[in-house]
Design a protein around this motif. Structure first.
Motif, mmCIF file in Angstrom:
data_model
loop_
_atom_site.group_PDB
_atom_site.id
_atom_site.type_symbol
_atom_site.label_atom_id
_atom_site.label_comp_id
_atom_site.label_asym_id
_atom_site.label_seq_id
_atom_site.Cartn_x
_atom_site.Cartn_y
_atom_site.Cartn_z
ATOM 1 N N ARG A 174 30.723 18.592 69.693
ATOM 2 C CA ARG A 174 32.023 19.077 69.209
ATOM 3 C C ARG A 174 32.683 18.167 68.183
ATOM 4 O O ARG A 174 33.532 18.629 67.421
ATOM 5 C CB ARG A 174 32.989 19.248 70.393
ATOM 6 N N ALA A 175 32.352 16.868 68.226
ATOM 7 C CA ALA A 175 33.077 15.933 67.351
ATOM 8 C C ALA A 175 32.271 15.629 66.093
ATOM 9 O O ALA A 175 31.051 15.763 66.079
ATOM 10 C CB ALA A 175 33.377 14.636 68.113
ATOM 11 N N THR A 176 32.981 15.200 65.055
ATOM 12 C CA THR A 176 32.365 14.826 63.776
ATOM 13 C C THR A 176 32.046 13.337 63.792
ATOM 14 O O THR A 176 32.934 12.531 64.091
ATOM 15 C CB THR A 176 33.344 15.109 62.620
ATOM 16 N N ARG A 177 30.806 12.964 63.468
ATOM 17 C CA ARG A 177 30.444 11.533 63.445
ATOM 18 C C ARG A 177 31.390 10.777 62.517
ATOM 19 O O ARG A 177 31.695 11.233 61.413
ATOM 20 C CB ARG A 177 29.012 11.348 62.920
ATOM 21 N N GLY A 178 31.901 9.630 63.007
ATOM 22 C CA GLY A 178 32.772 8.796 62.183
ATOM 23 C C GLY A 178 34.239 9.180 62.248
ATOM 24 O O GLY A 178 35.086 8.488 61.697
ATOM 25 N N ASP A 179 34.533 10.291 62.942
ATOM 26 C CA ASP A 179 35.918 10.773 63.049
ATOM 27 C C ASP A 179 36.418 10.520 64.470
ATOM 28 O O ASP A 179 36.191 11.326 65.380
ATOM 29 C CB ASP A 179 35.968 12.264 62.705
ATOM 30 N N SER A 180 37.130 9.379 64.660
ATOM 31 C CA SER A 180 37.549 8.985 66.014
ATOM 32 C C SER A 180 38.532 9.983 66.620
ATOM 33 O O SER A 180 38.493 10.232 67.830
ATOM 34 C CB SER A 180 38.156 7.574 65.993
ATOM 35 N N GLU A 181 39.373 10.601 65.799
ATOM 36 C CA GLU A 181 40.322 11.604 66.342
ATOM 37 C C GLU A 181 39.559 12.775 66.949
ATOM 38 O O GLU A 181 39.930 13.295 67.999
ATOM 39 C CB GLU A 181 41.272 12.106 65.250
ATOM 40 N N SER A 182 38.467 13.201 66.299
ATOM 41 C CA SER A 182 37.711 14.354 66.822
ATOM 42 C C SER A 182 36.954 13.969 68.090
ATOM 43 O O SER A 182 36.725 14.810 68.962
ATOM 44 C CB SER A 182 36.744 14.901 65.755
ATOM 45 N N VAL A 183 36.579 12.691 68.223
ATOM 46 C CA VAL A 183 35.919 12.235 69.463
ATOM 47 C C VAL A 183 36.911 12.277 70.624
ATOM 48 O O VAL A 183 36.614 12.764 71.714
ATOM 49 C CB VAL A 183 35.339 10.812 69.275
ATOM 50 N N ILE A 184 38.132 11.779 70.378
ATOM 51 C CA ILE A 184 39.188 11.804 71.401
ATOM 52 C C ILE A 184 39.479 13.256 71.809
ATOM 53 O O ILE A 184 39.540 13.592 72.996
ATOM 54 C CB ILE A 184 40.459 11.100 70.882
ATOM 55 N N ALA A 185 39.619 14.136 70.816
ATOM 56 C CA ALA A 185 39.926 15.551 71.091
ATOM 57 C C ALA A 185 38.796 16.221 71.869
ATOM 58 O O ALA A 185 39.051 17.010 72.792
ATOM 59 C CB ALA A 185 40.176 16.288 69.777
ATOM 60 N N ALA A 186 37.543 15.882 71.533
ATOM 61 C CA ALA A 186 36.397 16.499 72.219
ATOM 62 C C ALA A 186 36.358 16.088 73.685
ATOM 63 O O ALA A 186 36.068 16.916 74.565
ATOM 64 C CB ALA A 186 35.094 16.096 71.525
ATOM 65 N N ILE A 187 36.676 14.822 73.986
ATOM 66 C CA ILE A 187 36.680 14.352 75.375
ATOM 67 C C ILE A 187 37.835 15.012 76.136
ATOM 68 O O ILE A 187 37.653 15.482 77.268
ATOM 69 C CB ILE A 187 36.749 12.814 75.450
ATOM 70 N N ASP A 188 39.008 15.066 75.526
ATOM 71 C CA ASP A 188 40.144 15.710 76.198
ATOM 72 C C ASP A 188 39.844 17.182 76.473
ATOM 73 O O ASP A 188 40.153 17.695 77.556
ATOM 74 C CB ASP A 188 41.421 15.570 75.355
ATOM 75 N N HIS A 189 39.207 17.881 75.527
ATOM 76 C CA HIS A 189 38.844 19.295 75.708
ATOM 77 C C HIS A 189 37.858 19.443 76.872
ATOM 78 O O HIS A 189 38.045 20.280 77.767
ATOM 79 C CB HIS A 189 38.229 19.862 74.429
ATOM 80 N N PHE A 190 36.843 18.546 76.885
ATOM 81 C CA PHE A 190 35.832 18.577 77.962
ATOM 82 C C PHE A 190 36.504 18.389 79.320
ATOM 83 O O PHE A 190 36.218 19.112 80.279
ATOM 84 C CB PHE A 190 34.798 17.470 77.726
ATOM 85 N N CYS A 191 37.439 17.428 79.396
ATOM 86 C CA CYS A 191 38.066 17.098 80.683
ATOM 87 C C CYS A 191 39.062 18.155 81.138
ATOM 88 O O CYS A 191 39.288 18.337 82.333
ATOM 89 C CB CYS A 191 38.734 15.737 80.609
ATOM 90 N N ARG A 192 39.664 18.875 80.193
ATOM 91 C CA ARG A 192 40.611 19.942 80.556
ATOM 92 C C ARG A 192 39.891 21.249 80.869
ATOM 93 O O ARG A 192 40.305 21.978 81.767
ATOM 94 C CB ARG A 192 41.607 20.172 79.422
ATOM 95 N N HIS A 193 38.830 21.540 80.165
ATOM 96 C CA HIS A 193 38.203 22.875 80.271
ATOM 97 C C HIS A 193 36.842 22.889 80.949
ATOM 98 O O HIS A 193 36.400 23.930 81.429
ATOM 99 C CB HIS A 193 38.103 23.503 78.881
ATOM 100 N N GLN A 194 36.165 21.753 80.996
ATOM 101 C CA GLN A 194 34.855 21.703 81.685
ATOM 102 C C GLN A 194 34.977 20.915 82.979
ATOM 103 O O GLN A 194 34.964 21.483 84.058
ATOM 104 C CB GLN A 194 33.797 21.055 80.773
ATOM 105 N N GLU A 195 35.077 19.587 82.873
ATOM 106 C CA GLU A 195 35.051 18.746 84.078
ATOM 107 C C GLU A 195 36.072 17.622 83.971
ATOM 108 O O GLU A 195 36.074 16.879 82.993
ATOM 109 C CB GLU A 195 33.660 18.101 84.257
#
Ligand SMILES: O=C(NCCO)c1cc(-c2ccc(F)cc2)cc(O)c1O
Ligand SMILES: [Mg+2]
Length: 214
Positions: free
Chosen positions: A16-37
């Motif tokens: 889900r996240a773009t390599r080198g884009d720390s904001e997208s990494v943070i957003a991808a983890i938050d999305h995973f934790c809210r909607h998956q596990e």
């Protein structure tokens, strides 16, 4: 067998996240934790408070106790000033392996050193091993019963200086009562509680900010 939760979290970052884009990494983890596990990252609500404290301190030298999957490591490292460096200690080798890949996906590997092992074993060797004089900022997020012994060890090793800022996660849930009592009563600390919620839930939790007075 199959995958572990940290491995599934890493896959979500890589998908889900773009390599080198720390904001997208943070957003991808938050999305995973809210909607998956659910996972025990500091999360977005407490993460916003973490961001504000890190930005205020703007640390050249930072220490994180408890890396887990590297979520708070990325939050801190993305806000470091030029020349800033973050050392993060993780006891669990599986967590450390995932965290290194999350940090690399965010493009922050040059500012971060992930160190595997027990915090109590490593703290006495940080100066000689990493050429650290003292820390400007410490984020505590590892085993809750180690918060107090580890800051006493940091004091004894001379790794805290007048003005070092400690920020502790989970002081309500799971809770760190002995640590809270110590920093709030000690003449050597000026403490402030930031009320919030346990990551991705409505349960009460918060961060304790404590400035070391020497
Ligand atoms: O143990 C924790 N961290 C050190 C291990 O890496 C930790 C636990 C929890 C949590 C878990 C289970 C629950 F029911 C409530 C809270 C939350 C956190 O933010 C944490 O940092
Ligand atoms: Mg935590």
């Amino acid at each position: 067998t199959g995958t572990t939760r940290p491995q599934r979290l890493l896959r979500a970052v890589q998908e889900r996240a773009t390599r080198g884009d720390s904001e997208s990494v943070i957003a991808a983890i938050d999305h995973f934790c809210r909607h998956q596990e659910w996972a025990m990252n500091v999360g977005d609500e407490k993460g916003f408070i973490l961001d504000s404290v890190v930005s205020e301190v703007s640390p050249q030298t930072a220490l994180e106790l408890g890396t887990y999957c590297g979520y708070s490591t990325v939050r801190i490292a993305r806000l470091l000033p030029p020349g800033g460096h973050l050392i993060t200690l993780e006891f669990n080798p599986n967590y450390a392996a995932v965290a290194r890949q999350v940090i690399a996906w965010a493009g922050l590997e040059d500012m971060v050193q992930v160190v595997e092992g027990a915090s109590g074993d490593w703290i006495p060797h940080l100066r000689e091993h990493f050429g650290i004089e003292s820390f400007d900022f410490v984020f505590l997020d590892h085993w809750k019963e180690l918060y107090l012994p580890d800051i006493k060890l940091l004091e004894e090793c001379g790794l805290l200086r007048k003005g070092t800022v400690l920020l502790a996660d989970n002081v309500i849930c799971p809770g760190t009562p002995d640590y809270l009592e110590y920093v709030r009563k000690s003449q050597s600390y000026e403490s402030h509680y930031f009320g919030s919620h346990l990551e991705y839930t409505r349960a009460e939790d918060g961060l304790e900010k404590s400035v070391y007075l020497g």
